[in-house]
Write a protein that holds these residues in place. Structure first.
Motif, PDB file in Angstrom:
ATOM      1  N   ILE A 157      27.602  18.697  68.644  1.00 34.95           N
ATOM      2  CA  ILE A 157      28.150  19.727  67.761  1.00 34.95           C
ATOM      3  C   ILE A 157      28.115  21.071  68.480  1.00 34.95           C
ATOM      4  O   ILE A 157      27.072  21.512  68.953  1.00 34.95           O
ATOM      5  CB  ILE A 157      27.367  19.803  66.438  1.00 34.95           C
ATOM      6  CG1 ILE A 157      27.470  18.464  65.707  1.00 34.95           C
ATOM      7  CG2 ILE A 157      27.868  20.943  65.572  1.00 34.95           C
ATOM      8  CD1 ILE A 157      26.606  18.358  64.489  1.00 34.95           C
ATOM      9  N   VAL A 170      29.334  25.053  67.920  1.00 38.20           N
ATOM     10  CA  VAL A 170      29.840  26.067  67.003  1.00 38.20           C
ATOM     11  C   VAL A 170      29.773  27.405  67.729  1.00 38.20           C
ATOM     12  O   VAL A 170      28.705  27.821  68.181  1.00 38.20           O
ATOM     13  CB  VAL A 170      28.994  26.137  65.709  1.00 38.20           C
ATOM     14  CG1 VAL A 170      29.498  27.234  64.800  1.00 38.20           C
ATOM     15  CG2 VAL A 170      28.986  24.798  64.999  1.00 38.20           C
ATOM     16  N   CYS A 227      30.052  31.437  67.747  1.00 36.28           N
ATOM     17  CA  CYS A 227      29.898  32.595  66.876  1.00 36.28           C
ATOM     18  C   CYS A 227      30.752  33.734  67.421  1.00 36.28           C
ATOM     19  O   CYS A 227      30.801  33.944  68.638  1.00 36.28           O
ATOM     20  CB  CYS A 227      28.439  33.038  66.827  1.00 36.28           C
ATOM     21  SG  CYS A 227      27.316  31.775  66.252  1.00 36.28           S
ATOM     22  N   LYS A 287      25.968  19.987  75.405  1.00 36.73           N
ATOM     23  CA  LYS A 287      26.491  21.140  74.661  1.00 36.73           C
ATOM     24  C   LYS A 287      27.395  21.988  75.545  1.00 36.73           C
ATOM     25  O   LYS A 287      28.477  22.411  75.132  1.00 36.73           O
ATOM     26  CB  LYS A 287      25.347  22.022  74.152  1.00 36.73           C
ATOM     27  CG  LYS A 287      24.691  21.554  72.907  1.00 36.73           C
ATOM     28  CD  LYS A 287      23.638  22.549  72.472  1.00 36.73           C
ATOM     29  CE  LYS A 287      22.863  22.027  71.295  1.00 36.73           C
ATOM     30  NZ  LYS A 287      21.887  23.006  70.800  1.00 36.73           N
ATOM     31  N   SER A 323      31.418  22.306  74.957  1.00 39.27           N
ATOM     32  CA  SER A 323      31.904  23.644  74.627  1.00 39.27           C
ATOM     33  C   SER A 323      32.830  24.195  75.706  1.00 39.27           C
ATOM     34  O   SER A 323      33.483  25.207  75.502  1.00 39.27           O
ATOM     35  CB  SER A 323      30.726  24.597  74.453  1.00 39.27           C
ATOM     36  OG  SER A 323      30.086  24.816  75.714  1.00 39.27           O
TER      37      SER A 323
END
Length: 151
Positions: A19, A21, A23, A53, A57
């Protein structure tokens, strides 16, 4: 059962990296400064989770280097973590280096221990009840651009 703990943790570390995410348009900000500034990831955590990650990303393609505590054998805020980083990236004047992070106890304290500038990413406006002195505090990552103009 306890005999499943090791395999459970191994799978958990892999899934932690699934996951991603961002910001405040963080990816775009790192990308914008890719060829203007040296940017490094300095992170506590396991190699498995952090590598995954960073790959998922696509930040692994933007950073000039990645330093993971699991690989270094020491975590932030320990001075040895930052000593290793500086050994690898070369010498810089301490006032030319800024750590941006969301943790007072690892990122900001680590930056202070290393003698570099600190920027606390504090989007929820928490009170600094740890009394760790920071050079800058931001609520939105875009505010980093204002800080960078001072250099």
């Amino acid at each position: 059962p306890i005999e499943n703990a090791e395999s459970f943790n191994a799978e958990y570390q892999v899934r932690l990296g699934d996951i991603v995410v961002f910001c405040d348009n963080g990816f775009e900000l790192v990308k914008k400064y890719k060829n203007q500034l040296k940017q490094y990831a300095v992170t506590n955590g396991t190699k498995v989770a952090q590598d995954r990650k960073l790959k998922n990303s696509k930040l692994d393609t933007l950073f000039d280097g990645i330093f993971i505590s699991d690989v270094l054998g020491v975590e932030k805020p320990n001075q040895a973590f930052f000593d290793f980083v500086f050994e690898k990236i070369g010498s810089y004047e301490k006032e030319e280096v800024l750590i941006v992070g969301d943790s007072l106890t690892s990122d900001m304290q680590g930056g202070k221990n290393a003698g570099i500038l600190t920027c606390w990413y504090n989007p929820k406006g928490f009170v600094n009840n740890k009394k760790i002195d920071v050079n800058f505090e931001i609520r939105n990552l875009s505010q980093i651009e204002q800080i960078l103009q001072k250099f």
